[in-house]
Design an enzyme around this catalytic site. Structure first.
Site, PDB file in Angstrom:
ATOM      1  N   ARG A   1       3.971  -5.329  -0.620  1.00 32.62           N
ATOM      2  CA  ARG A   1       3.973  -3.876  -0.842  1.00 32.62           C
ATOM      3  C   ARG A   1       4.798  -3.153   0.209  1.00 32.62           C
ATOM      4  O   ARG A   1       4.563  -3.319   1.406  1.00 32.62           O
ATOM      5  CB  ARG A   1       2.541  -3.337  -0.814  1.00 32.62           C
TER       6      ARG A   1
ATOM      7  N   SER B   1     -10.948  -3.416  -4.497  1.00 31.92           N
ATOM      8  CA  SER B   1     -10.787  -2.401  -5.520  1.00 31.92           C
ATOM      9  C   SER B   1     -10.777  -3.136  -6.855  1.00 31.92           C
ATOM     10  O   SER B   1     -10.280  -4.254  -6.939  1.00 31.92           O
ATOM     11  CB  SER B   1      -9.439  -1.751  -5.236  1.00 31.92           C
TER      12      SER B   1
ATOM     13  N   ARG C   1      -4.308  -0.620   8.950  1.00 28.51           N
ATOM     14  CA  ARG C   1      -4.940  -1.342   7.840  1.00 28.51           C
ATOM     15  C   ARG C   1      -3.977  -1.729   6.710  1.00 28.51           C
ATOM     16  O   ARG C   1      -4.411  -2.219   5.680  1.00 28.51           O
ATOM     17  CB  ARG C   1      -6.117  -0.533   7.299  1.00 28.51           C
ATOM     18  N   HIS C   2      -2.697  -1.497   6.918  1.00 29.19           N
ATOM     19  CA  HIS C   2      -1.711  -1.879   5.904  1.00 29.19           C
ATOM     20  C   HIS C   2      -0.724  -2.916   6.438  1.00 29.19           C
ATOM     21  O   HIS C   2      -0.215  -2.783   7.544  1.00 29.19           O
ATOM     22  CB  HIS C   2      -0.896  -0.674   5.432  1.00 29.19           C
TER      23      HIS C   2
ATOM     24  N   GLU D   1     -11.812   0.500   2.918  1.00 32.20           N
ATOM     25  CA  GLU D   1     -11.759  -0.101   1.581  1.00 32.20           C
ATOM     26  C   GLU D   1     -11.355  -1.564   1.734  1.00 32.20           C
ATOM     27  O   GLU D   1     -10.293  -1.868   2.271  1.00 32.20           O
ATOM     28  CB  GLU D   1     -10.716   0.637   0.739  1.00 32.20           C
TER      29      GLU D   1
ATOM     30  N   ARG E   1      -8.457  -7.468   5.365  1.00 28.90           N
ATOM     31  CA  ARG E   1      -9.397  -6.361   5.612  1.00 28.90           C
ATOM     32  C   ARG E   1     -10.827  -6.849   5.726  1.00 28.90           C
ATOM     33  O   ARG E   1     -11.590  -6.358   6.553  1.00 28.90           O
ATOM     34  CB  ARG E   1      -9.261  -5.315   4.514  1.00 28.90           C
TER      35      ARG E   1
ATOM     36  N   GLU F   1       4.723  -0.478   1.744  1.00 30.74           N
ATOM     37  CA  GLU F   1       3.923   0.652   2.218  1.00 30.74           C
ATOM     38  C   GLU F   1       4.779   1.482   3.168  1.00 30.74           C
ATOM     39  O   GLU F   1       5.415   0.939   4.055  1.00 30.74           O
ATOM     40  CB  GLU F   1       2.680   0.161   2.982  1.00 30.74           C
TER      41      GLU F   1
HETATM   42  P1  AMO Z   1      -5.635  -2.481  -4.493  1.00 28.91           P
HETATM   43  O1  AMO Z   1      -4.273  -1.916  -4.537  1.00 28.91           O
HETATM   44  O2  AMO Z   1      -6.719  -1.582  -4.038  1.00 28.91           O
HETATM   45  O3  AMO Z   1      -6.069  -2.998  -5.934  1.00 28.91           O
HETATM   46  O4  AMO Z   1      -5.638  -3.796  -3.605  1.00 28.91           O
HETATM   47  C1  AMO Z   1      -6.807  -4.575  -3.486  1.00 28.91           C
HETATM   48  C2  AMO Z   1      -7.181  -4.766  -2.032  1.00 28.91           C
HETATM   49  O5  AMO Z   1      -6.150  -5.424  -1.323  1.00 28.91           O
HETATM   50  C3  AMO Z   1      -6.093  -4.983   0.013  1.00 28.91           C
HETATM   51  N1  AMO Z   1      -4.756  -4.439   0.259  1.00 28.91           N
HETATM   52  C4  AMO Z   1      -4.094  -4.510   1.414  1.00 28.91           C
HETATM   53  N2  AMO Z   1      -4.405  -5.024   2.604  1.00 28.91           N
HETATM   54  C5  AMO Z   1      -3.519  -4.924   3.600  1.00 28.91           C
HETATM   55  N3  AMO Z   1      -2.313  -4.328   3.477  1.00 28.91           N
HETATM   56  C6  AMO Z   1      -1.942  -3.765   2.294  1.00 28.91           C
HETATM   57  N4  AMO Z   1      -0.764  -3.193   2.174  1.00 28.91           N
HETATM   58  C7  AMO Z   1      -2.847  -3.853   1.198  1.00 28.91           C
HETATM   59  N5  AMO Z   1      -2.804  -3.429  -0.071  1.00 28.91           N
HETATM   60  C8  AMO Z   1      -3.967  -3.799  -0.625  1.00 28.91           C
HETATM   61  C9  AMO Z   1      -7.166  -3.934   0.158  1.00 28.91           C
HETATM   62  C10 AMO Z   1      -7.407  -3.486  -1.241  1.00 28.91           C
HETATM   63  O6  AMO Z   1      -8.714  -3.025  -1.429  1.00 28.91           O
HETATM   64  N6  AMO Z   1      -4.859  -4.532  -8.984  1.00 28.91           N
HETATM   65  C11 AMO Z   1      -5.895  -3.981  -8.119  1.00 28.91           C
HETATM   66  C12 AMO Z   1      -7.084  -4.891  -8.059  1.00 28.91           C
HETATM   67  C13 AMO Z   1      -7.848  -4.983  -9.366  1.00 28.91           C
HETATM   68  O7  AMO Z   1      -8.132  -3.938  -9.947  1.00 28.91           O
HETATM   69  O8  AMO Z   1      -8.184  -6.093  -9.761  1.00 28.91           O
HETATM   70  C14 AMO Z   1      -5.317  -3.793  -6.735  1.00 28.91           C
HETATM   71  O9  AMO Z   1      -4.343  -4.411  -6.345  1.00 28.91           O
HETATM   72  O10 AMO Z   1      -8.322  -4.594   0.688  1.00 28.91           O
HETATM   73  P1  ATP Z   2      -4.845   0.883  -2.083  1.00 30.43           P
HETATM   74  O1  ATP Z   2      -5.037  -0.507  -1.634  1.00 30.43           O
HETATM   75  O2  ATP Z   2      -5.545   1.230  -3.364  1.00 30.43           O
HETATM   76  O3  ATP Z   2      -3.413   1.331  -2.015  1.00 30.43           O
HETATM   77  P2  ATP Z   2      -5.323   1.615   0.482  1.00 30.43           P
HETATM   78  O4  ATP Z   2      -6.559   1.439   1.239  1.00 30.43           O
HETATM   79  O5  ATP Z   2      -4.209   0.658   0.677  1.00 30.43           O
HETATM   80  O6  ATP Z   2      -5.646   1.700  -1.029  1.00 30.43           O
HETATM   81  P3  ATP Z   2      -3.669   3.805   0.157  1.00 30.43           P
HETATM   82  O7  ATP Z   2      -4.066   4.194  -1.218  1.00 30.43           O
HETATM   83  O8  ATP Z   2      -2.384   3.106   0.395  1.00 30.43           O
HETATM   84  O9  ATP Z   2      -4.863   3.014   0.841  1.00 30.43           O
HETATM   85  O10 ATP Z   2      -3.712   5.047   1.071  1.00 30.43           O
HETATM   86  C1  ATP Z   2      -4.761   5.946   0.951  1.00 30.43           C
HETATM   87  C2  ATP Z   2      -4.247   7.309   1.313  1.00 30.43           C
HETATM   88  O11 ATP Z   2      -4.025   7.387   2.705  1.00 30.43           O
HETATM   89  C3  ATP Z   2      -2.948   7.641   0.638  1.00 30.43           C
HETATM   90  O12 ATP Z   2      -3.026   8.935   0.127  1.00 30.43           O
HETATM   91  C4  ATP Z   2      -1.913   7.523   1.739  1.00 30.43           C
HETATM   92  O13 ATP Z   2      -0.889   8.430   1.525  1.00 30.43           O
HETATM   93  C5  ATP Z   2      -2.721   7.879   2.968  1.00 30.43           C
HETATM   94  N1  ATP Z   2      -2.275   7.228   4.177  1.00 30.43           N
HETATM   95  C6  ATP Z   2      -2.325   5.943   4.473  1.00 30.43           C
HETATM   96  N2  ATP Z   2      -1.856   5.712   5.675  1.00 30.43           N
HETATM   97  C7  ATP Z   2      -1.486   6.888   6.195  1.00 30.43           C
HETATM   98  C8  ATP Z   2      -0.912   7.320   7.434  1.00 30.43           C
HETATM   99  N3  ATP Z   2      -0.612   6.486   8.432  1.00 30.43           N
HETATM  100  N4  ATP Z   2      -0.662   8.609   7.609  1.00 30.43           N
HETATM  101  C9  ATP Z   2      -0.941   9.452   6.637  1.00 30.43           C
HETATM  102  N5  ATP Z   2      -1.489   9.139   5.461  1.00 30.43           N
HETATM  103  C10 ATP Z   2      -1.757   7.868   5.235  1.00 30.43           C
END
Ligand code: AMO
Ligand code: ATP
Length: 420
Positions: A198, A346, A206-207, A343, A394, A200
């Site tokens: 991704r 999901s 956390r990403h 989180e 995570r 991001e």
């Molecule tokens: P989602 O986008 O929430 O859902 O991703 C699922 C879980 O993966 C982890 N995750 C990450 N961890 C670290 N860095 C990242 N960039 C990152 N992106 C995601 C999180 C998150 O909760 N297709 C749906 C799942 C489904 O519905 O089956 C999905 O990808 O812990």
């Molecule tokens: P998912 O896995 O479903 O993408 P996530 O836990 O990875 O969930 P995001 O959905 O990527 O989280 O981000 C959640 C929200 O937080 C988004 O609206 C994103 O724009 C915002 N966000 C994440 N990181 C930052 C940051 N460093 N500064 C500002 N906003 C942020």
């Protein structure tokens, strides 16, 4: 007791009088402590005295009758074979006494896994995945592998990495979502342990740009509850497995883990919004919770005794196209699982009815033609189904109380790291 052959690297050497003590890091978290006495084994003592930290060696020996070291398991050696000596002093402290900055830890992770703390983290990660496989396979889930070079993204265009695929444009897979759903045309339960790629935009704690997920999909469900049950039991099993099998790792990390009780608390999205508003936090009715809102909710839930809790029923305006909508059309059967305000997973129940799915794609501004390969799977008897993606880093981060997701993966891919 008997003779044992142990191989590893010297992480500490100490000479006291006519005794040399060397600590060897092997695959166990606690080092092997080899005590060499000039009086008792003069030849090995002479060899040991000259060895430096960083040396790769094997020794044969037996556990000492009297265990005096608090740092590891004491051995009396009978033989030492040196395999490689360091050609330069080590750039980091592999014993783990001198704390390194996160940046250094990431750069030298391959070397620092000699140190008990780093080794413990990645041994727990390995145990987590073994536990997940054990739980899922014993509950009838088939492990599958789906492509990582794909023609369409499942989680929106913003975080797709493009790749040139001969004459076509392709992407790295963000999620096995579409494929695990397609497999519901012929399996009733599948899982995949998979990388997510991704792009991001944010640099957060956390990403990652390459992370790992435990992805599950199950068919012929009666309701979303079936999916929530699978996830909470899986997470409880993983935590319990690590607490039972990784006592040494947890001790080194200073972590006290206990199996969480199930079922986890279920909170409606709207309930979460109300709770947060009553605390003066600004939240939208139509968007995903912000980072700060998630954290605050974590604190509120912890006070009520809930470390792990589901948020169920996200608004359609905040979700992917594939979630099933509730009758009113406003909310969906999408949920998150949060662990102390983070989180970690999901998922949800999916839309399995062909016409509604096409409509959903259109409503989200996507071109159904780009998803033909996926939509076709819904034409020939697609049962109600649902699943989730559980983030490996995570979950590990929260289980071990790590502060940054980068501590939970060996080789980090983020905005500034493409090597090592
Ligand atoms: P989602 O986008 O929430 O859902 O991703 C699922 C879980 O993966 C982890 N995750 C990450 N961890 C670290 N860095 C990242 N960039 C990152 N992106 C995601 C999180 C998150 O909760 N297709 C749906 C799942 C489904 O519905 O089956 C999905 O990808 O812990
Ligand atoms: P998912 O896995 O479903 O993408 P996530 O836990 O990875 O969930 P995001 O959905 O990527 O989280 O981000 C959640 C929200 O937080 C988004 O609206 C994103 O724009 C915002 N966000 C994440 N990181 C930052 C940051 N460093 N500064 C500002 N906003 C942020």
């Amino acid at each position: 007791m008997g003779l044992k052959r142990i191989c590893g690297w010297i992480i500490r050497k100490k000479a006291i009088g006519r005794v040399v003590i060397i600590e060897v890091s092997s695959d166990r978290v606690k080092p092997y402590v080899v005590v060499l006495k000039e009086e008792r084994e003069p030849e090995l003592y002479a060899v040991g005295k000259e060895l430096d930290v960083g040396t790769a060696l094997c020794f044969e020996g037996e556990e000492a009758q009297e265990q005096k070291s608090v740092r590891g398991i004491e051995y009396v050696a009978r033989k030492i074979e040196v395999y490689a000596k360091p050609i330069e002093p080590l750039p980091v402290d592999t014993m783990g006494k001198v704390p390194a900055l996160l940046d250094t830890r990431i750069k030298y992770r391959w070397l620092l896994v000699r140190n008990p703390v780093e080794k413990a983290i990645f041994r727990v990660r390995s145990a987590m995945l073994a536990a997940a496989r054990e739980y899922l396979s014993s509950n009838g889930f088939t492990e599958v592998q789906t492509p990582k070079i794909v023609a369409a993204g499942a989680e929106g265009g913003a975080t797709l990495f493009r790749v040139q695929y001969f004459e076509n444009e392709a992407y790295l897979s963000q999620s096995p979502q579409l494929f695990k759903q397609m497999l519901m045309a012929g399996f009733t339960r599948v899982y995949e342990i998979t990388p997510y790629f991704r792009a991001e935009k944010y640099n957060t704690t956390r990403h990652l740009n390459e992370s790992w997920g435990i992805d599950v999909e199950q068919g012929f469900i009666n309701s979303l509850e079936d999916v929530l049950n699978t996830l909470e039991n899986l997470v409880a099993y993983i935590i319990d497995y690590v607490s039972r099998n990784n006592a040494e790792e947890l001790e080194v990390l200073g972590v006290n883990l206990r199996k969480p009780s199930t079922p986890f608390k279920r909170l409606r999205f709207q309930e979460a919004v109300d709770i947060l508003r009553s605390e003066g936090i600004e939240v939208s009715d139509t968007e995903d919770l912000s980072d700060q809102a998630e954290k605050k909710l974590g604190e509120i839930m912890a006070e009520k005794g809930h470390d792990l809790y589901f948020i169920v029923g996200f608004p359609w305006s905040s979700t992917g196209f594939y979630y099933m909508r509730e009758e009113n059309g406003v909310y969906t059967r999408k949920f998150d699982l949060d662990y102390r305000g983070l989180e970690i997973a999901s998922g949800g129940q999916r839309e399995h009815r062909y016409e509604r799915l096409v409509e959903a794609l259109r409503e989200k501004g996507l071109n159904p033609a780009s998803f033909d390969f996926y939509l076709e799977a819904f034409k020939y008897g697609m049962p109600p189904h649902g699943g989730f993606g559980l983030g490996v880093e995570r979950l590990l981060m929260r289980m071990l109380g790590l502060e940054n997701v980068r501590e939970a993966i060996l080789f980090v891919r983020d905005r500034v790291r493409l090597v090592p």
